[in-house]
Design a protein around this motif. Structure first.
Motif, short mmCIF file in Angstrom:
data_model
loop_
_atom_site.label_atom_id
_atom_site.label_comp_id
_atom_site.label_asym_id
_atom_site.label_seq_id
_atom_site.Cartn_x
_atom_site.Cartn_y
_atom_site.Cartn_z
N ASN A 80 -59.00 27.40 56.38
CA ASN A 80 -58.94 26.09 57.04
C ASN A 80 -58.92 26.16 58.55
O ASN A 80 -58.17 25.44 59.22
CB ASN A 80 -57.71 25.31 56.56
CG ASN A 80 -57.86 24.93 55.12
OD1 ASN A 80 -58.89 24.38 54.72
ND2 ASN A 80 -56.86 25.23 54.31
N LYS A 84 -62.67 19.76 59.98
CA LYS A 84 -62.49 18.96 58.77
C LYS A 84 -63.81 18.44 58.19
O LYS A 84 -63.83 17.95 57.06
CB LYS A 84 -61.55 17.78 59.04
CG LYS A 84 -62.15 16.69 59.93
CD LYS A 84 -61.15 15.54 60.08
CE LYS A 84 -61.79 14.27 60.63
NZ LYS A 84 -62.42 14.43 61.95
N ASP A 85 -64.89 18.53 58.95
CA ASP A 85 -66.17 18.04 58.44
C ASP A 85 -67.31 18.78 59.14
O ASP A 85 -67.08 19.63 60.00
CB ASP A 85 -66.30 16.52 58.63
CG ASP A 85 -66.14 16.09 60.08
OD1 ASP A 85 -65.69 14.95 60.33
OD2 ASP A 85 -66.44 16.89 60.99
N GLU A 88 -67.35 18.69 63.06
CA GLU A 88 -66.36 19.56 63.69
C GLU A 88 -66.80 21.01 63.54
O GLU A 88 -66.65 21.82 64.46
CB GLU A 88 -64.96 19.33 63.09
CG GLU A 88 -64.33 18.04 63.59
CD GLU A 88 -62.84 17.92 63.28
OE1 GLU A 88 -62.27 18.79 62.58
OE2 GLU A 88 -62.22 16.94 63.78
N LYS A 152 -56.73 20.31 66.29
CA LYS A 152 -56.20 21.22 65.26
C LYS A 152 -56.63 22.64 65.59
O LYS A 152 -57.75 22.87 66.06
CB LYS A 152 -56.77 20.79 63.90
CG LYS A 152 -56.12 21.43 62.71
CD LYS A 152 -56.47 20.66 61.41
CE LYS A 152 -55.84 21.32 60.20
NZ LYS A 152 -56.65 22.41 59.65
N SER A 154 -58.18 26.12 65.35
CA SER A 154 -59.38 26.53 64.62
C SER A 154 -59.88 27.88 65.12
O SER A 154 -59.38 28.44 66.09
CB SER A 154 -60.51 25.51 64.81
OG SER A 154 -61.14 25.70 66.07
#
Lengths: 222, 229
Positions: A80, A84-85, A88, A152, A154
Motif C-alpha cells: 500500500n 489509492k487510484d 495517484e 499519504k 508512498s
C-alpha cells in the motif's frame, strides 16, 4: 523458501539499495545473499534463477523477481505504498522515475575514472539543484502536506529521501536552497521504520568503496 | 485539452514509439505535436509543461505526463493491458523490463558513428539471441498459450512485438532459431488494432534517419558524441 523476501546482490548499494529502502520503509524484514565470486554468479545463471542473467534478484511470494522497477512496483503495490487510484499511481511513477534518473548518475559515479570524478560531482549537483529538487520543493510547497502524493506515505517519499541523502554524501550543502525539502528530510527520517533503517546495524549499505567497485568488475566481467 | 491524448515529441521513434504502439494496440486515437525547433521546446519549458524539462510528454486525462515508463504503466492499466492481479502485473513488468533493456541498445543506434554502428549492430543481435529472445521463446513454449501472461493480451505482448520488429530491422533473419516467436509475431501482428498500426499511413514512425538525428540534436542542443555501450 522462508516467509521473508530474500535478496541476492553484491554486499553494497548498487541497484539493490532502493529495494532495501522500500522493504525497510514498509516494515518488511528480509534476508540477503551476497555475491562475492564470479563462480557464485555463474551458478545462479546456470541454475536458472536469473531471468535475464542479471541481478538484483528478489525471491518473494514464490516468485524469482528480477528487474529493479518490477520488483519495486510489486512491493509498493503489495504494501500500500502506491497511492489509492490510477492517477495517484501515475504521479508516484513520474516522481519515482525522475528521482531514478538522478540516482543513475550516483550509481555510475564510482565507476568513472579518477580525473572525471570532480566533473561528475558538479553534474550531479547541477541536475539535483536545477532539474529535480525544484520539482519536489514546489510540489510540497503547493499542497503543504507532509507527503508527496495524496497526503499519504508512498514509494515516492521513500525514493526521494534516499536520493536526498545520497546526493548530500557528494554535495553536503545541496539542500541549502530548499527549505521544504529540509523539512521533508527531517520528517521522513523520523518515521519509525525509516529511522530504524538509518541506524547502525540496519541492512542499509555504506557508500560504495574501492573494494565494492573491484568486486563488481570481477563478478560481471565478460 | 482535447479528449484524445496528445503526444509531444520529435517526428520520429525515440522514447515515444513504445507509447504510440501501446495506444494503438489499445485502439486509442491520439494527436501529435512534433518538435522541430529549439523555440518550440523552450516554449514548452517556459510554459511549465515538462516536469523534468524532458520529452516524451503526453497530455491525457487532465494530466501532463512525463517519464516514458510512468506513461506506459498508466495506459496499460487504464486499458486493461496490465494483467488481472499484482502477480500478473509483476510478470508483465519483468518482461517489459527485458524488452525495454533490449530496445535501449537500439535507441542510441542512430546517434553513433558509422564504426560504432557496426559494433552496436552485432551487440544488439547478440543480446537479442542469447539473452532476451530465449526467455520469451521459453515462456511461450512452456505454457503453450497465445499471449505472454495470463492467457490474455497485455502490454508485454505489444512491447515484445515492437522489440522483435526493431531487431529484425537490424538483422532480418534474427528469429530463425525461435519458432515460438515466429508464430507469436504472426499472431500479434494480425490483431486488428496492431495490423492497422503496421499499415502505411498509420502513426508508426519509420527507422530513424540523419534528419531525425539532426532534429534531436538541434532541439535539445545535444551536440556531444554518443558512445556505444
Amino acid at each position: 523458501m522462508s516467509g521473508k523476501p530474500r535478496l541476492t546482490y553484491l554486499n553494497g548499494r548498487g541497484r539493490m539499495e532502493p529495494i532495501r529502502w522500500l522493504l525497510a520503509a514498509a516494515g518488511v524484514e528480509f534476508e540477503e545473499v551476497y555475491l562475492e565470486t564470479k563462480e557464485q554468479y555463474d551458478k545462479l545463471i546456470k541454475d536458472g534463477f536469473l531471468l535475464f542473467q542479471q541481478v538484483p534478484l528478489v525471491e518473494i511470494d514464490g516468485m524469482k523477481m528480477v528487474q529493479t522497477r518490477a520488483i519495486m512496483s510489486y512491493i509498493a503495490g503489495k504494501y500500500n505504498l502506491y497511492g489509492k487510484d490510477l492517477k495517484e499511481r501515475a504521479l508516484i511513477d513520474m516522481y519515482v522515475e525522475g528521482i531514478s534518473d538522478l540516482m543513475q548518475m550516483i550509481l555510475m559515479f564510482p565507476f568513472s575514472p579518477p580525473d572525471a570524478k570532480e566533473k561528475n560531482i558538479e553534474s550531479i549537483k547541477e541536475r539535483a539543484t536545477n532539474r529535480y529538487f525544484p520539482v519536489f520543493e514546489k510540489v510540497l510547497k503547493q499542497h503543504g502536506q507532509d507527503f508527496l502524493v495524496g497526503n499519504k506515505f508512498s514509494w515516492a517519499d521513500v525514493q526521494l529521501i534516499e536520493a536526498i541523502l545520497a546526493v548530500e554524501e557528494k554535495v553536503p550543502d545541496v539542500l541549502s536552497g530548499f527549505p521544504q525539502l529540509q523539512v521533508f528530510k527531517s520528517k521522513m527520517s523520523n518515521m519509525p521504520t525509516i529511522k530504524k533503517f538509518l541506524q547502525p546495524g540496519s541492512p542499509r549499505k555504506p557508500p560504495p568503496d574501492a573494494h565494492y567497485v573491484e568486486t563488481v568488475l570481477k563478478i560481471f566481467k565478460k | 485539452m482535447s479528449a484524445k491524448p496528445k503526444l509531444y515529441y520529435f517526428d520520429g521513434r525515440g522514447k515515444m514509439e513504445s507509447i504510440r504502439w501501446l495506444l494503438a494496440a489499445a485502439g486509442v486515437e491520439f494527436e501529435e505535436e512534433f518538435l522541430e525547433t529549439r523555440d518550440q521546446y523552450e516554449k514548452l519549458l517556459q510554459g511549465g509543461s515538462l516536469l523534468f524539462q524532458q520529452v516524451p510528454m503526453v497530455e491525457m486525462d487532465g494530466m501532463r505526463m512525463v517519464q516514458t515508463r510512468a506513461i506506459l504503466s498508466y495506459i496499460a492499466a487504464k486499458y486493461n493491458l496490465y494483467g488481472k492481479d499484482l502477480k500478473e502485473r509483476a510478470l508483465i513488468d519483468m518482461y517489459v523490463g527485458g524488452t525495454d533493456d533490449l530496445m535501449g541498445f537500439i535507441l542510441m543506434f542512430p546517434f553513433l558513428s558509422a564504426e560504432d554502428k557496426e559494433k552496436q549492430r552485432a551487440l544488439i543481435v547478440e543480446k537479442a539471441t542469447s539473452r532476451y529472445f530465449p526467455v520469451y521463446e521459453k515462456v511461450l513454449k512452456d505454457h503453450g498459450q497465445d499471449f505472454l501472461v495470463g492467457n490474455n493480451f497485455s502490454w508485454a505482448d505489444v512491447h515484445l512485438l515492437e522489440a522483435i520488429l526493431m531487431v529484425e530491422e537490424k538483422k532480418s533473419d534474427v528469429l530463425s532459431g525461435f519458432p515460438q516467436l515466429q508464430a507469436f509475431k504472426a499472431r500479434i501482428s494480425s490483431i486488428p488494432a496492431i495490423k492497422k498500426f503496421l499499415e502505411p499511413g498509420s502513426q508508426r514512425k519509420p527507422v530513424p534517419d540523419d534528419k531525425y538525428v539532426e532534429t534531436v540534436r538541434r532541439v535539445l542542443r545535444m551536440y556531444y558524441d554518443i558512445k556505444a555501450n
